[in-house]
Motif scaffolding. Sequence first.
Motif, PDB file in Angstrom:
ATOM      1  N   ALA A 160      46.318  45.526 -61.362  1.00  0.00           N
ATOM      2  CA  ALA A 160      47.611  46.216 -61.438  1.00  0.00           C
ATOM      3  C   ALA A 160      47.390  47.720 -61.516  1.00  0.00           C
ATOM      4  CB  ALA A 160      48.385  45.742 -62.664  1.00  0.00           C
ATOM      5  N   PRO A 161      48.335  48.507 -60.934  1.00  0.00           N
ATOM      6  CA  PRO A 161      48.210  49.964 -61.069  1.00  0.00           C
ATOM      7  C   PRO A 161      48.313  50.369 -62.539  1.00  0.00           C
ATOM      8  CG  PRO A 161      50.349  49.361 -60.132  1.00  0.00           C
ATOM      9  CD  PRO A 161      49.526  48.104 -60.194  1.00  0.00           C
ATOM     10  N   GLU A 162      47.705  51.472 -62.872  1.00  0.00           N
ATOM     11  CA  GLU A 162      47.733  51.900 -64.265  1.00  0.00           C
ATOM     12  C   GLU A 162      49.134  52.302 -64.713  1.00  0.00           C
ATOM     13  OE1 GLU A 162      44.776  54.693 -65.583  1.00  0.00           O
ATOM     14  OE2 GLU A 162      43.277  53.760 -64.295  1.00  0.00           O
ATOM     15  N   ILE A 163      49.341  52.223 -65.990  1.00  0.00           N
ATOM     16  CA  ILE A 163      50.642  52.586 -66.546  1.00  0.00           C
ATOM     17  C   ILE A 163      50.830  54.095 -66.481  1.00  0.00           C
ATOM     18  CG2 ILE A 163      51.882  52.781 -68.753  1.00  0.00           C
ATOM     19  CD1 ILE A 163      50.959  50.016 -69.437  1.00  0.00           C
ATOM     20  N   GLU A 164      52.019  54.507 -65.997  1.00  0.00           N
ATOM     21  CA  GLU A 164      52.365  55.919 -66.106  1.00  0.00           C
ATOM     22  C   GLU A 164      53.041  56.103 -67.451  1.00  0.00           C
ATOM     23  OE1 GLU A 164      53.338  58.054 -62.912  1.00  0.00           O
ATOM     24  OE2 GLU A 164      52.728  56.591 -61.410  1.00  0.00           O
ATOM     25  N   GLU A 165      52.820  57.253 -68.043  1.00  0.00           N
ATOM     26  CA  GLU A 165      53.175  57.359 -69.451  1.00  0.00           C
ATOM     27  C   GLU A 165      54.655  57.476 -69.757  1.00  0.00           C
ATOM     28  OE1 GLU A 165      51.519  61.481 -68.689  1.00  0.00           O
ATOM     29  OE2 GLU A 165      52.184  59.846 -67.413  1.00  0.00           O
ATOM     30  N   ASP A 166      55.482  57.824 -68.755  1.00  0.00           N
ATOM     31  CA  ASP A 166      56.903  57.945 -69.073  1.00  0.00           C
ATOM     32  C   ASP A 166      57.764  57.724 -67.852  1.00  0.00           C
ATOM     33  OD1 ASP A 166      55.911  61.130 -68.869  1.00  0.00           O
ATOM     34  OD2 ASP A 166      57.657  60.532 -67.718  1.00  0.00           O
ATOM     35  N   GLU A 179      48.301  42.080 -60.924  1.00  0.00           N
ATOM     36  CA  GLU A 179      49.631  42.004 -60.319  1.00  0.00           C
ATOM     37  C   GLU A 179      49.657  40.871 -59.303  1.00  0.00           C
ATOM     38  OE1 GLU A 179      50.813  45.517 -58.244  1.00  0.00           O
ATOM     39  OE2 GLU A 179      52.727  44.665 -57.597  1.00  0.00           O
ATOM     40  N   ASP A 190      51.280  30.499 -63.791  1.00  0.00           N
ATOM     41  CA  ASP A 190      52.395  29.573 -63.667  1.00  0.00           C
ATOM     42  C   ASP A 190      52.933  29.605 -62.228  1.00  0.00           C
ATOM     43  OD1 ASP A 190      54.417  28.220 -65.906  1.00  0.00           O
ATOM     44  OD2 ASP A 190      55.339  28.697 -63.962  1.00  0.00           O
ATOM     45  N   ASN A 200      55.080  40.680 -57.794  1.00  0.00           N
ATOM     46  CA  ASN A 200      54.856  41.914 -58.563  1.00  0.00           C
ATOM     47  C   ASN A 200      54.823  41.701 -60.083  1.00  0.00           C
ATOM     48  OD1 ASN A 200      57.025  42.895 -56.131  1.00  0.00           O
ATOM     49  ND2 ASN A 200      54.968  43.773 -56.154  1.00  0.00           N
ATOM     50  N   GLU A 201      54.821  40.431 -60.510  1.00  0.00           N
ATOM     51  CA  GLU A 201      54.718  40.188 -61.946  1.00  0.00           C
ATOM     52  C   GLU A 201      53.300  40.498 -62.434  1.00  0.00           C
ATOM     53  OE1 GLU A 201      56.335  36.458 -63.258  1.00  0.00           O
ATOM     54  OE2 GLU A 201      55.385  36.601 -65.237  1.00  0.00           O
ATOM     55  N   ILE A 202      53.228  40.942 -63.685  1.00  0.00           N
ATOM     56  CA  ILE A 202      51.939  41.252 -64.298  1.00  0.00           C
ATOM     57  C   ILE A 202      51.458  40.028 -65.084  1.00  0.00           C
ATOM     58  CG2 ILE A 202      50.742  42.717 -65.988  1.00  0.00           C
ATOM     59  CD1 ILE A 202      51.596  44.349 -63.698  1.00  0.00           C
ATOM     60  N   GLU A 247      44.727  43.746 -66.434  1.00  0.00           N
ATOM     61  CA  GLU A 247      46.103  43.481 -66.041  1.00  0.00           C
ATOM     62  C   GLU A 247      46.120  43.256 -64.532  1.00  0.00           C
ATOM     63  OE1 GLU A 247      49.323  45.271 -68.969  1.00  0.00           O
ATOM     64  OE2 GLU A 247      48.467  46.760 -67.609  1.00  0.00           O
ATOM     65  N   THR A 281      55.910  29.468 -61.256  1.00  0.00           N
ATOM     66  CA  THR A 281      57.193  30.170 -61.169  1.00  0.00           C
ATOM     67  C   THR A 281      57.016  31.695 -61.251  1.00  0.00           C
ATOM     68  OG1 THR A 281      57.522  30.169 -63.554  1.00  0.00           O
ATOM     69  CG2 THR A 281      58.307  28.245 -62.351  1.00  0.00           C
ATOM     70  N   VAL A 282      55.782  32.122 -61.112  1.00  0.00           N
ATOM     71  CA  VAL A 282      55.488  33.555 -61.242  1.00  0.00           C
ATOM     72  C   VAL A 282      56.275  34.360 -60.189  1.00  0.00           C
ATOM     73  CG1 VAL A 282      53.518  33.762 -59.673  1.00  0.00           C
ATOM     74  CG2 VAL A 282      53.478  34.958 -61.869  1.00  0.00           C
TER      75      VAL A 282
END
Lengths: 266, 266, 56, 56
Positions: free
Chosen positions: D47-53, D35, D16, D22-24, D33, D18-19
């Motif tokens: 995108a960088p990997e998700i950190e767990e917490d 970025e 889109d 840094n939007e995923i 995923e 309107t993105v």
Amino acid sequence: MLVVKCGGHAEVDPLAVCRDLSGLVRAGEQVVLVHGGSAEVDGLARRLGVPMRRMVAPDGVSARRTDAATLEVLHLALAGAVKPRLVRALAGAGVSAVGLTGVDGGLLLARRKGTHRAVVNGRTVIIRGDHSGRITAVNGRLLRSLLADGHVPVVSPPALAEDGGAVNVDADRVAAMLAAELRATRLVLLTGASGVLADPADERSVRPTLALTGTAGVDGVRAGMAIKLVAAREALLAGVPGVVIADGRSAQPVSAALAGAGTRLT
Amino acid sequence: MLVVKCGGHAEVDPLAVCRDLSGLVRAGEQVVLVHGGSAEVDGLARRLGVPMRRMVAPDGVSARRTDAATLEVLHLALAGAVKPRLVRALAGAGVSAVGLTGVDGGLLLARRKGTHRAVVNGRTVIIRGDHSGRITAVNGRLLRSLLADGHVPVVSPPALAEDGGAVNVDADRVAAMLAAELRATRLVLLTGASGVLADPADERSVRPTLALTGTAGVDGVRAGMAIKLVAAREALLAGVPGVVIADGRSAQPVSAALAGAGTRLT
Amino acid sequence: MVAILCPTCDVGVAVDNTVLPNEIVMCGECRSELEVVTTDPIRLALAPEIEEDWGE
Amino acid sequence: MVAILCPTCDVGVAVDNTVLPNEIVMCGECRSELEVVTTDPIRLALAPEIEEDWGE
Ligand SMILES: [Zn+2]
Ligand SMILES: [Zn+2]
């Protein structure tokens, strides 16, 4: 050996916690007190005109956005106001206390978190440069040495990152890590509620016990409690036998928790 | 054993002091770092809108007026900003440092000063309720234990008063008291000048030595230096053999002082 | 200028009307240091002893 | 709506206009995923990997 975490929550009376701990210390118990202080951080930020922001993760958990200005305020408030008040309260109750942040003596080493995901206006975005981290190591020797000399260590974030900077870490999980490192028999996480509630709207619905089995979350808890449950699970997995989430608002909150008040996690 | 006092002069570079100390620590020296931080206290007070006032004694010496709000700002700035920066700088230079105020572990016990005399519009008036004190005892055991474990204690005001409150004390005199208690061989008081100057207007007029005989004052020194001379005399009388007032602005200020720079007090 | 009795020697001490609260005045007779404890009316009391130093 | 090549599988991803920076966004083809690293023009990176917490 007993590790106690007191909040954070404005309604917990730190003087009552300290008086209660002094009795346990005099009875021969070794005690480590861990503290946060969100209310004081937010209050000082307002006085300094530093905007505090939170970010909401895709799973709905909200966390403090720790930019450089926030980290400075957090360090000022925790090390310069909350911690001295606790140390003085313990001293006033006849107990020698020594205040430490995770930076002192490399007490809490942390890996700086590279990125966060947050939901902004319904869109998931990557946030970089947040000064927060995850604890990777604890200097148990420093704590054991202070405990052996009869002091109560009073510990809080921030932790020391590999790059020499300070990073914010979660104080409940600090308490869990310290309890595990020190092979504490009991970890008491004090909160502004009577324990883990079956019905968040009903203060009398305290679960006497709660099994944290596997990796499944517990339904119906608010965000602050969810992080306490993560910390509790970490302590249990590390072999801490007695983990309790209990009411910090009573006159003798730690003694009450040790006597069975609150929610015992298994 | 070496006790070093650095700061509050804004021109002293704390990172250079810490790098220099790290070399001495690695060479086997036990070091205690004492700090003030007037510039940071004043800066934080401005940001918080807390007015800082000074009072002038009948003999012309000026001192900080420490009301309750000032004491709060002082504690925030010293324990929450100046001290963590020094601890991180030492850690970055490979040295484990532990920050302490005089309140931690009863490190510095003080008698609260009852009254002050100050000159206001040419009249001498009594001022009560100032949160300042005079050190009456030092907990050397806590420092020796940390030193034995390889840490550099980083110490600052405030001290703990008999009534359980915190009181401001002079950081130069804290350094002198610690040097005496620890039987340090050397006390280095770093300042924003090349040493004690024969002519305050001429930076090159450093006195290589200065005899602090009897109780007579030294003419021609400014107020900050006068308090350093009081501290130096106290350390000498307590048996500290090597007391130096030296330039904190050089790249290796402590090594330079130990090698003969600055003014050696006798 | 008013004359106030010195609490130490009971002789009148001349005190200026513009005296400040907590100001120190000296008794010319017995050399006591006296503190102005109230200004309306002016009342004097023996001043606390000098502490030898100031701290920071 | 513009189509940007996915850096992982090289298939066009509908993004889109309107993105946000840094939007995923997700690649419908390879499920990577991605970025949004710039918005003018829109560019995508893994995108960088998700950190767990999250910490505090
Ligand atoms: Zn008289
Ligand atoms: Zn793809």
